[in-house]
Design a protein around this motif. Sequence first.
Motif, PDB file in Angstrom:
ATOM      1  N   ASN A  42      17.711 -27.075  12.771  1.00 33.57           N
ATOM      2  CA  ASN A  42      18.236 -26.878  14.134  1.00 33.57           C
ATOM      3  C   ASN A  42      19.744 -26.662  14.197  1.00 33.57           C
ATOM      4  OD1 ASN A  42      15.930 -27.262  16.212  1.00 33.57           O
ATOM      5  ND2 ASN A  42      15.547 -28.778  14.616  1.00 33.57           N
ATOM      6  N   ASN A  43      20.476 -26.921  13.104  1.00 30.80           N
ATOM      7  CA  ASN A  43      21.895 -26.575  13.131  1.00 30.80           C
ATOM      8  C   ASN A  43      22.076 -25.073  12.897  1.00 30.80           C
ATOM      9  OD1 ASN A  43      22.291 -29.252  13.484  1.00 30.80           O
ATOM     10  ND2 ASN A  43      23.695 -29.553  11.771  1.00 30.80           N
ATOM     11  N   ALA A  44      21.021 -24.414  12.397  1.00 25.98           N
ATOM     12  CA  ALA A  44      21.075 -22.954  12.243  1.00 25.98           C
ATOM     13  C   ALA A  44      20.773 -22.296  13.590  1.00 25.98           C
ATOM     14  CB  ALA A  44      20.076 -22.491  11.190  1.00 25.98           C
TER      15      ALA A  44
ATOM     16  N   SER B  96      29.559 -14.001  24.071  1.00 22.38           N
ATOM     17  CA  SER B  96      28.260 -13.589  23.509  1.00 22.38           C
ATOM     18  C   SER B  96      27.747 -14.576  22.464  1.00 22.38           C
ATOM     19  CB  SER B  96      28.381 -12.204  22.874  1.00 22.38           C
ATOM     20  OG  SER B  96      29.250 -12.267  21.767  1.00 22.38           O
ATOM     21  N   CYS B  97      28.627 -15.410  21.910  1.00 16.37           N
ATOM     22  CA  CYS B  97      28.207 -16.352  20.858  1.00 16.37           C
ATOM     23  C   CYS B  97      29.379 -17.255  20.467  1.00 16.37           C
ATOM     24  CB  CYS B  97      27.744 -15.577  19.617  1.00 16.37           C
ATOM     25  SG  CYS B  97      28.996 -14.497  18.911  1.00 16.37           S
ATOM     26  N   GLY B  98      29.099 -18.186  19.566  1.00 14.34           N
ATOM     27  CA  GLY B  98      30.154 -19.076  19.097  1.00 14.34           C
ATOM     28  C   GLY B  98      31.253 -18.323  18.352  1.00 14.34           C
TER      29      GLY B  98
ATOM     30  N   VAL C 130      39.091 -26.259  19.641  1.00 11.23           N
ATOM     31  CA  VAL C 130      38.044 -27.006  18.943  1.00 11.23           C
ATOM     32  C   VAL C 130      36.737 -26.210  18.951  1.00 11.23           C
ATOM     33  CG1 VAL C 130      36.618 -29.093  19.055  1.00 11.23           C
ATOM     34  CG2 VAL C 130      39.080 -29.250  19.417  1.00 11.23           C
ATOM     35  N   ASP C 131      36.191 -26.026  17.746  1.00 11.40           N
ATOM     36  CA  ASP C 131      34.875 -25.398  17.611  1.00 11.40           C
ATOM     37  C   ASP C 131      33.854 -26.527  17.749  1.00 11.40           C
ATOM     38  OD1 ASP C 131      32.442 -24.544  16.620  1.00 11.40           O
ATOM     39  OD2 ASP C 131      33.308 -23.307  15.042  1.00 11.40           O
ATOM     40  N   ALA C 132      33.229 -26.570  18.936  1.00 15.30           N
ATOM     41  CA  ALA C 132      32.277 -27.663  19.213  1.00 15.30           C
ATOM     42  C   ALA C 132      30.849 -27.139  19.226  1.00 15.30           C
ATOM     43  CB  ALA C 132      32.629 -28.327  20.534  1.00 15.30           C
TER      44      ALA C 132
ATOM     45  N   LEU D 161      31.479 -23.134  22.512  1.00 15.26           N
ATOM     46  CA  LEU D 161      30.077 -23.561  22.379  1.00 15.26           C
ATOM     47  C   LEU D 161      29.176 -22.333  22.300  1.00 15.26           C
ATOM     48  CD1 LEU D 161      28.214 -23.495  25.285  1.00 15.26           C
ATOM     49  CD2 LEU D 161      30.089 -24.981  25.933  1.00 15.26           C
ATOM     50  N   SER D 162      27.949 -22.571  21.822  1.00 10.64           N
ATOM     51  CA  SER D 162      27.020 -21.464  21.606  1.00 10.64           C
ATOM     52  C   SER D 162      25.638 -21.833  22.127  1.00 10.64           C
ATOM     53  CB  SER D 162      26.963 -21.159  20.105  1.00 10.64           C
ATOM     54  OG  SER D 162      26.002 -20.163  19.855  1.00 10.64           O
ATOM     55  N   GLY D 163      25.019 -20.911  22.882  1.00  9.86           N
ATOM     56  CA  GLY D 163      23.741 -21.205  23.531  1.00  9.86           C
ATOM     57  C   GLY D 163      22.600 -21.496  22.584  1.00  9.86           C
ATOM     58  N   HIS D 164      22.525 -20.744  21.465  1.00 10.95           N
ATOM     59  CA  HIS D 164      21.324 -20.880  20.637  1.00 10.95           C
ATOM     60  C   HIS D 164      21.270 -22.178  19.839  1.00 10.95           C
ATOM     61  CE1 HIS D 164      22.712 -19.568  16.481  1.00 10.95           C
ATOM     62  NE2 HIS D 164      23.721 -19.135  17.203  1.00 10.95           N
ATOM     63  N   LYS D 165      22.344 -22.978  19.935  1.00  8.46           N
ATOM     64  CA  LYS D 165      22.291 -24.296  19.287  1.00  8.46           C
ATOM     65  C   LYS D 165      21.797 -25.363  20.259  1.00  8.46           C
ATOM     66  CE  LYS D 165      24.675 -22.414  15.840  1.00  8.46           C
ATOM     67  NZ  LYS D 165      24.236 -22.176  14.485  1.00  8.46           N
TER      68      LYS D 165
HETATM   69  N1  PLP Z   1      30.848 -22.651  14.527  1.00  9.00           N
HETATM   70  C1  PLP Z   1      29.968 -23.508  13.994  1.00  9.00           C
HETATM   71  C2  PLP Z   1      30.395 -24.889  13.631  1.00  9.00           C
HETATM   72  C3  PLP Z   1      28.645 -23.092  13.770  1.00  9.00           C
HETATM   73  O1  PLP Z   1      27.784 -23.945  13.220  1.00  9.00           O
HETATM   74  C4  PLP Z   1      28.280 -21.777  14.121  1.00  9.00           C
HETATM   75  C5  PLP Z   1      26.927 -21.295  13.845  1.00  9.00           C
HETATM   76  O2  PLP Z   1      26.216 -21.796  13.001  1.00  9.00           O
HETATM   77  C6  PLP Z   1      29.245 -20.939  14.695  1.00  9.00           C
HETATM   78  C7  PLP Z   1      30.524 -21.409  14.883  1.00  9.00           C
HETATM   79  C8  PLP Z   1      28.912 -19.530  15.095  1.00  9.00           C
HETATM   80  O3  PLP Z   1      28.097 -19.531  16.250  1.00  9.00           O
HETATM   81  P1  PLP Z   1      27.247 -18.229  16.599  1.00  9.00           P
HETATM   82  O4  PLP Z   1      26.096 -18.182  15.652  1.00  9.00           O
HETATM   83  O5  PLP Z   1      26.792 -18.460  18.013  1.00  9.00           O
HETATM   84  O6  PLP Z   1      28.152 -17.063  16.478  1.00  9.00           O
END
Ligand code: PLP
Length: 401
Positions: free
Chosen positions: A9-11, A70-72, A175-177, A198-202
């Motif tokens: 789930n961290n992926a 769009s993503c993290g 901070v990358d959370a 933050l990122s939705g798919h997590k």
């Molecule tokens: N930062 C961290 C700590 C991550 O674990 C991830 C993805 O695994 C990302 C950034 C990148 O996020 P995204 O897959 O939404 O681009």
Amino acid sequence: MKDCVYLDNNATTQVDEEVLAAMLPYLTLYYGNPSSMHTFGGQVGLAVKTGREQVASLLRADPSEIIFTSCGTEGDNAAIRAALLAQPNKRHIITSKVEHPAVLNLCKNLERQNYTVTYLSVDNQGQLDFSEYKASLTENTALVTLMYANNETGVIFPIEQVGQLAKEYGAIFHVDAVQVVGKIPLNMQESTIDMLTLSGHKIHAPKGIGALYVRRGTRFRPLLIGGHQERGRRGGTENVPGIVALGKAAELAESCLIMGTGEKELRDYLEQAILTTIPDTVLNGHAVQRLPNTSNIGFKFVEGEAILLSMNQHGICASSGSACTSGSLEPSHVLQAMGLPYTVLHGSIRFSLSRFTTQDQILKVLEVLPGVIDRLRALSPFTSDDAGWLVERKQTVLAKY
Ligand code: PLP
């Protein structure tokens, strides 16, 4: 794959059914552009507003401080570039050796553009070298960019202490959370963080949506220059179904944080059972300062990839944290930075749970894993100081199978 035991789930995470139900009408019925003047677009605009309020609520932030991305990876890139553009005379960045490639590779790229980057070390438990951090801050430091918690080990950094010191030097603090949001409570009203990704798919929303929190008053320049969307901070027509989904996912995550999910108890049970029943296993990362869903375990004298493939045959999904590049198996940069011994580096597995993980799934892993490790160790090509142990063990196991 319906019955697979998903411990990766961290992926990425499974989309919650409630999230899917919330977003679907915005792919079919309500397809208007939220910027349009007509009522049809206007009602879609209202859905975007609700999504922003839901994400802000999870972070205890103001809705105006949320920018949808769009993503993290985009969030990290937007924050880092914005911080540097806002302070063109400062050329120093501080980050860590264990960041996600979204930060690490951008920092390497920035070094080629005449920025100096300090990559902070971690100790053998994955904890930040705070004295190195203190010593590396200068008046020339534009940005401190650190992950809240590590995606491979789950180790949590002392974010507020870091932010306090960054403020004293006038540096922007990003901070990358991505791994933290929804797993531990956050409160931007009582935080030193200037920007947070933050990122939705997590968090059980689909892939392709994320958000960046930007504290009011923080100088910000957009990465995507275009229309006036997101108050001019991110051009491009909004991903409305994604925003609705992220909003719903944030709302559900908030109530799970209040109610509890039992994820940590299952993680602890799995971890303790592995460490006590399978010989020569070690926990990678600090036992306490850690996300409640993550367990990274080193299985000495076996290849992580071999463990993964064997577990995969039993329908169990986990991750090794190693990247396979150009035919050579590179051990994880995170575990390498922790200075772990060779046998642990190559045989580490990350188990990451979610609120959908069940006790039966954990029991299945515990039923399968000891046999997998035994068989692989019997075939293991590793030789080490413990080679004597290995020979003896191989003989016992080969006699068994
Ligand atoms: N930062 C961290 C700590 C991550 O674990 C991830 C993805 O695994 C990302 C950034 C990148 O996020 P995204 O897959 O939404 O681009």
